[in-house]
Design an enzyme around this catalytic site. Structure first.
Site, PDB file in Angstrom:
ATOM      1  N   GLY A  63     -86.883  62.077  55.363  1.00 36.57           N
ATOM      2  CA  GLY A  63     -87.142  62.655  56.664  1.00 36.57           C
ATOM      3  C   GLY A  63     -88.417  62.098  57.264  1.00 36.57           C
ATOM      4  O   GLY A  63     -89.220  61.436  56.597  1.00 36.57           O
ATOM      5  N   GLY A 112     -84.230  62.579  52.141  1.00 27.96           N
ATOM      6  CA  GLY A 112     -83.116  62.750  53.070  1.00 27.96           C
ATOM      7  C   GLY A 112     -82.118  61.612  53.040  1.00 27.96           C
ATOM      8  O   GLY A 112     -80.949  61.789  53.397  1.00 27.96           O
ATOM      9  N   GLU A 135     -90.301  64.496  46.310  1.00 29.76           N
ATOM     10  CA  GLU A 135     -90.865  65.585  47.113  1.00 29.76           C
ATOM     11  C   GLU A 135     -92.058  66.290  46.475  1.00 29.76           C
ATOM     12  O   GLU A 135     -92.948  66.773  47.189  1.00 29.76           O
ATOM     13  CB  GLU A 135     -89.768  66.606  47.435  1.00 29.76           C
ATOM     14  CG  GLU A 135     -88.749  66.139  48.459  1.00 29.76           C
ATOM     15  CD  GLU A 135     -87.663  65.254  47.880  1.00 29.76           C
ATOM     16  OE1 GLU A 135     -86.792  64.798  48.634  1.00 29.76           O
ATOM     17  OE2 GLU A 135     -87.689  65.011  46.650  1.00 29.76           O
TER      18      GLU A 135
END
Length: 339
Positions: A63, A112, A135
């Site tokens: 993302g 993502g 992440e």
């Protein structure tokens, strides 16, 4: 356009087209991808869909992290929560798409990018593939259905990948159930032409070859032992004590991540392993991700990795057991509501 959609024969082609940003996903890109898939599912002239990334560096690096940082600082994370809602709904739809969904996972595939590829029915990796769910390094947890996928990797390999954020190549991606087929990167244009002219099955028969061997299956001898620990500190202690250089390296990687994100990720992966569907895991991830928007480590992690690039995040103290529990509490009328 950040997304280009074209039709070649019976193949619908989606090109993620932000090469300077490693094709990082924005909310508008998610909306356009959703609209294209809707139109093509109803179009009888389209027999399969293929997604790829523009440029030489990869399919998608995740993302748009910078926009998340600005939203947290200026809008309290509301726009990001709306983006994640649409993104997770898209991930679920890709997993059940009514036509073959072919993902060319060439180069970097992270965060993502995993969500728009690894849920597809035909997942193609190359010798250039570097796949990761990194992440925890920015104070978040693996999302986009990543906890569901990683919880179903052999043994505790998925937990190893989730806590360390390490990148893996083609052989390990296939061994972990995150990809299906290996096609050399030089053959991808011919593979795509063959898929358009003769169908996906024929293209795979013509161009897919055995993948290089991965390293993770043989490392299960220590991974499954060390990651059986009840807590992150226990896992790290076992990694340091087992006497394997790769295990020591994993411990060092984990030690650099957000302590709270690590604890929540451990709980998320283990809970996802008990959930019966991707949809239930996405519901859980949405709760956790929305709670992460209010935790200081997410803003600080993005600052250190992307904004200031000093690579020296000042993490908050590790969350208590009760604080970890709070990440998983229902969101009331703001639930994702897939399961």
């Amino acid at each position: 356009m950040d997304i280009e959609t074209t039709q070649d024969g019976h193949l619908g082609h989606i090109l993620l087209n932000r090469p300077k940003a490693l094709n990082a996903l924005t909310h508008d890109m998610v909306r356009h991808l959703d609209a294209a898939l809707q139109a093509w599912e109803a179009d009888e002239t389209i027999q399969a869909v293929l997604i790829s990334g523009a440029g030489e560096r990869g399919l998608c690096a995740g993302g748009d992290i910078r926009s998340i940082y600005e939203d947290i600082r200026q809008g309290g994370g509301a726009a990001t929560a709306a983006f994640w809602r649409d993104e997770y709904l898209l991930n679920a739809w890709i997993a059940h798409y009514g036509k073959p969904y072919v993902a060319l996972m060439d180069g970097l595939v992270m965060g993502g990018g995993v969500g728009v590829s690894a849920h597809g029915s035909v997942r193609v990796v190359t010798e250039r593939t570097k796949l990761a769910m990194p992440e925890t390094g920015i104070g978040l947890i693996p999302d986009v259905g990543g906890t569901f996928l990683l919880s179903r990797a052999p043994g505790d390999i998925g937990l190893h990948l989730a806590l360390t954020g390490m990148a893996i190549g083609a052989g390990d991606a296939i061994a972990c159930g995150l990809a299906d087929h290996f096609v050399p990167s030089a053959d991808l244009p011919a593979f795509q032409r063959s898929a358009a002219a003769h169908g996906v099955t024929a293209a795979l028969a013509a161009h897919a070859v055995p993948a290089p061997e991965g390293i993770l299956p043989e490392q299960r001898s220590w991974i499954d032992v060390c990651y059986a620990g009840e807590s992150v500190p226990e896992i790290v202690e076992q990694l340091l004590e087992i006497g394997e250089s790769a295990a020591k390296e994993a411990a060092e990687q984990i030690a650099a991540k957000s302590p709270t994100a690590l604890r929540v990720t451990l709980r998320s992966i283990r809970r996802a392993g008990l959930l019966g569907s991707l949809e239930a895991a996405l519901d859980q991830e949405y709760r956790v991700s929305c709670r992460a928007l209010r935790h200081p480590d997410l803003e600080e992690g993005i600052r250190a990795q992307v904004i200031d690039k000093d690579r020296s995040p000042r993490w908050a103290p590790a969350a208590s057991a009760a604080e970890v529990d709070a990440f998983f509490a229902p969101l009331g009328d703001k639930e994702l509501g897939l399961s």
